[in-house]
Design an enzyme around this catalytic site. Sequence first.
Site, PDB file in Angstrom:
ATOM      1  N   ARG A 155      40.768  34.370  35.892  1.00 52.76           N
ATOM      2  CA  ARG A 155      39.818  35.482  35.810  1.00 52.76           C
ATOM      3  C   ARG A 155      40.530  36.678  35.195  1.00 52.76           C
ATOM      4  O   ARG A 155      41.723  36.628  34.943  1.00 52.76           O
ATOM      5  CB  ARG A 155      39.221  35.820  37.180  1.00 52.76           C
ATOM      6  CG  ARG A 155      40.234  36.220  38.225  1.00 52.76           C
ATOM      7  CD  ARG A 155      39.567  36.498  39.566  1.00 52.76           C
ATOM      8  NE  ARG A 155      40.573  36.768  40.582  1.00 52.76           N
ATOM      9  CZ  ARG A 155      40.313  37.017  41.857  1.00 52.76           C
ATOM     10  NH1 ARG A 155      39.063  37.037  42.295  1.00 52.76           N
ATOM     11  NH2 ARG A 155      41.278  37.257  42.722  1.00 52.76           N
ATOM     12  N   CYS A 186      42.374  42.064  27.613  1.00 51.88           N
ATOM     13  CA  CYS A 186      43.286  43.173  27.367  1.00 51.88           C
ATOM     14  C   CYS A 186      42.519  44.461  27.665  1.00 51.88           C
ATOM     15  O   CYS A 186      41.435  44.664  27.118  1.00 51.88           O
ATOM     16  CB  CYS A 186      43.729  43.129  25.903  1.00 51.88           C
ATOM     17  SG  CYS A 186      44.282  44.737  25.292  1.00 51.88           S
ATOM     18  N   ASN A 243      36.245  44.648  39.260  1.00 49.04           N
ATOM     19  CA  ASN A 243      36.830  44.204  40.533  1.00 49.04           C
ATOM     20  C   ASN A 243      38.337  44.381  40.466  1.00 49.04           C
ATOM     21  O   ASN A 243      38.979  43.900  39.528  1.00 49.04           O
ATOM     22  CB  ASN A 243      36.524  42.720  40.788  1.00 49.04           C
ATOM     23  CG  ASN A 243      36.881  42.303  42.205  1.00 49.04           C
ATOM     24  OD1 ASN A 243      36.268  42.767  43.164  1.00 49.04           O
ATOM     25  ND2 ASN A 243      37.893  41.462  42.340  1.00 49.04           N
ATOM     26  N   GLU A 244      38.879  45.069  41.422  1.00 42.53           N
ATOM     27  CA  GLU A 244      40.335  45.198  41.547  1.00 42.53           C
ATOM     28  C   GLU A 244      41.037  45.320  40.183  1.00 42.53           C
ATOM     29  O   GLU A 244      41.803  44.434  39.788  1.00 42.53           O
ATOM     30  CB  GLU A 244      40.910  44.010  42.325  1.00 42.53           C
ATOM     31  CG  GLU A 244      40.495  43.995  43.768  1.00 42.53           C
ATOM     32  CD  GLU A 244      41.267  42.975  44.602  1.00 42.53           C
ATOM     33  OE1 GLU A 244      41.870  42.055  44.026  1.00 42.53           O
ATOM     34  OE2 GLU A 244      41.265  43.110  45.823  1.00 42.53           O
ATOM     35  N   CYS A 304      49.937  43.279  23.872  1.00 46.03           N
ATOM     36  CA  CYS A 304      49.419  42.692  22.628  1.00 46.03           C
ATOM     37  C   CYS A 304      49.396  43.748  21.513  1.00 46.03           C
ATOM     38  O   CYS A 304      49.603  44.940  21.764  1.00 46.03           O
ATOM     39  CB  CYS A 304      48.021  42.121  22.859  1.00 46.03           C
ATOM     40  SG  CYS A 304      46.719  43.378  22.875  1.00 46.03           S
ATOM     41  N   GLU A 330      36.940  44.690  51.313  1.00 44.73           N
ATOM     42  CA  GLU A 330      37.347  43.287  51.443  1.00 44.73           C
ATOM     43  C   GLU A 330      38.474  43.189  52.466  1.00 44.73           C
ATOM     44  O   GLU A 330      39.410  43.992  52.464  1.00 44.73           O
ATOM     45  CB  GLU A 330      37.927  42.745  50.129  1.00 44.73           C
ATOM     46  CG  GLU A 330      36.940  42.450  49.041  1.00 44.73           C
ATOM     47  CD  GLU A 330      37.642  41.794  47.846  1.00 44.73           C
ATOM     48  OE1 GLU A 330      38.697  41.153  48.033  1.00 44.73           O
ATOM     49  OE2 GLU A 330      37.131  41.936  46.729  1.00 44.73           O
TER      50      GLU A 330
HETATM   51  C1  GAL Z   1      40.730  39.887  46.131  1.00 46.50           C
HETATM   52  C2  GAL Z   1      39.598  39.702  45.153  1.00 46.50           C
HETATM   53  C3  GAL Z   1      38.546  38.761  45.684  1.00 46.50           C
HETATM   54  C4  GAL Z   1      39.174  37.546  46.303  1.00 46.50           C
HETATM   55  C5  GAL Z   1      40.133  37.997  47.372  1.00 46.50           C
HETATM   56  C6  GAL Z   1      40.791  36.873  48.107  1.00 46.50           C
HETATM   57  O1  GAL Z   1      41.895  40.253  45.475  1.00 46.50           O
HETATM   58  O2  GAL Z   1      38.981  40.924  44.856  1.00 46.50           O
HETATM   59  O3  GAL Z   1      37.692  38.395  44.627  1.00 46.50           O
HETATM   60  O4  GAL Z   1      39.823  36.812  45.322  1.00 46.50           O
HETATM   61  O5  GAL Z   1      41.150  38.762  46.793  1.00 46.50           O
HETATM   62  O6  GAL Z   1      41.711  37.337  49.061  1.00 46.50           O
END
Ligand code: GAL
Length: 687
Positions: A116, A120, A154-155, A165, A311
């Site tokens: 994923r 760049c 995301n992150e 590059c 998360e």
């Molecule tokens: C995070 C990510 C999530 C999932 C999770 C697993 O870094 O945003 O999509 O992969 O880790 O711990």
Amino acid sequence: MTDATPRRIRLDALAFGGDYNPDQWPEEVWHEDVRLMREAGVNLVSLPVFSWPQLETSPGVYDWEWLDRVIEVLWAGGIRIDLATATATPPAWLVRAHPEMLPWDADGRRLEFGSRQAYCPSSPVWREHVGRMARAMAERYGQHPAVALWHISNEYGDHVARCWCPESAAHFRRWLEARYGDLDGLNEAWGVNVWGQRYTAWTQIEPPRRATGPVNPTQLLDFERFGSDALLELFRIEVDVLREVTPELPVTTNFMSLFRELDYWRFAEHEDLVTDDAYPDPADPHAHVPAALNYGLMRSLKGGQPWLLLEQAASAVSWRDVNVPKAPGRMRVDSLQAIAHGSDGAMFFQWRQARYGQEKFHSAMLGHRGESSRSFQETAALGRELQRLAAVRGTRVRSRVALVVDWDSWWATSATESLPSQRLSWLQQTRDWHAALHALGHPVDTVRATGPFEGYDLVVVPNLYVTDAAQAAALEAYAVGGGTVVVGPFSGVVDTTEKVHPGGAPGPLRALLDIEVDEPWPVADGSVERIALDGARYDAPVWTEWIEAGHEASVVAGFAGGVLDGRPAITRRSHGAGTAWYLGAVLEIDGLVAVMRRALAHAGLPARDRTDPHLEAVTRADDRTDYTFVLNHGPRELTLDVPEGATDLLADGVVAARLVLPPLGVAVLASPRASKPPFITLSDTTE
Ligand code: GAL
């Protein structure tokens, strides 16, 4: 709505839920999901984070129907959505049409599609497409009442934080040109006369790829700054689109705690809500201590405003070498710790445990065994329990102590090998200083080196290697105004172009501290130096310094034994009511606890006489009520002295002055707001 109007998450309870990936499941499962979400008290889910290829199946061909239906099913169940812009990863068709958008590593190797985040950050193609996708999502769903918050990408930087590059190289040159104006400026800043590095054309400059030997440190530092800025620009493309199409909706992007690669002070300026992903390792019995620092950062990024734990794992993750599950009760105390530190909820990755793919062994709220899984039983119990804590939503943490976090200093001390010692770690110093304050009973906010310091009685600066005049002036003004500052080793060393300040360290901090560092004196591997403080000796296993104290500075502690025997190790300079301390050594935790105990006393703050690293107490408050979270992170019962007459929101009923917390136990004590936050100590009866 003006840009000054606060945009709040559209939720009237503490957030509870997780990442939801319905496109990995048949439709009948969605209905089952919503039934179980309701049972567990879920009120918010994050989606569709990685679903771009399922939403735009080929260029310009969208398939919204499935997501429309998912949103309706959720909304009918009363569940709101942290709506992702789905730009966390590019579809294969985009990458194959534009292979030049794939990132390169420092060895010049192209990283392939198949995981994923295969992009760049500087790629113009990628930038154009993320803006387009964010707009499409906003136009399709931005008015839907279920949407509580925008979740951008995301992150950032999780897998690809830097890219080497050719496109990144060109972008780096533009960034340098904007920073330094012309090549003379760049050559001056980079100190190119050392090792013959002079540039006569912009095209001669490359990102610092693997080279013949140690690379120019200022080039390395600028590449870190640039890399953080490149991802910030990418983030801002989506922020701007969403602000234009849905100006009333708040935006966030999920952070990764104290993450080296991105200057989160700068990111947070562009979002409405700070969100964090936290994965303390259940195998580490002290993981809650750095977690407390991370959460202190999260609440401080927007000046104390509540943030959200977006998360965490219900039990094990699947990306460590050994993924230890969380013992019963661990997930609960971890979640309540985040809430104690200002999170307005507790969310998970992910709702339903995957059956396939990279994360099928990663725990979820709903484990493979479904409703009977331990993770469902425990998360559902937490969901019900959070309803008891409704009153803490929106309240703020009361902290009297702040710790300076400065990304420039972190980058500069970790990007280069050309330092007095490779053993001095900015991160370790920062964590250890925090751990000492944590042990003594204080929740710690973080702050930039320029402040604001108002409201704090103590400001600690573990390692401010890169120091400019504005930072020095702010710290000095704080001390002159009556504050207590403690500055750590290897601070005030270089300016923002990494030139050693005239006369050496502590450079612009000299007026604050009234000391001079003649020479840093790193400790050889396997050796230990010692300092003598208050009749005790403390080990300095990594770093010491040859310090000359000025007339205004008094020596609080000296080195004991070794070449530096009898020379100053800790100094203090008074500034009227305020004081500035300098610690010229890297100490282990017991030594830092002793130093911080002195500094806290000087600042008029309490400290626990007896410490237990498993005990944590944090107070959130509004104008009328203190909510003091008392957490036992450890395996032994704790007996604590607490203010009498408080109500435990988790247990119903008034608490006696002596509180017994079982292993992993938590109490949330509500009491009328006091002038100082309640200070919780171990009772004498605790063994
Ligand atoms: C995070 C990510 C999530 C999932 C999770 C697993 O870094 O945003 O999509 O992969 O880790 O711990």
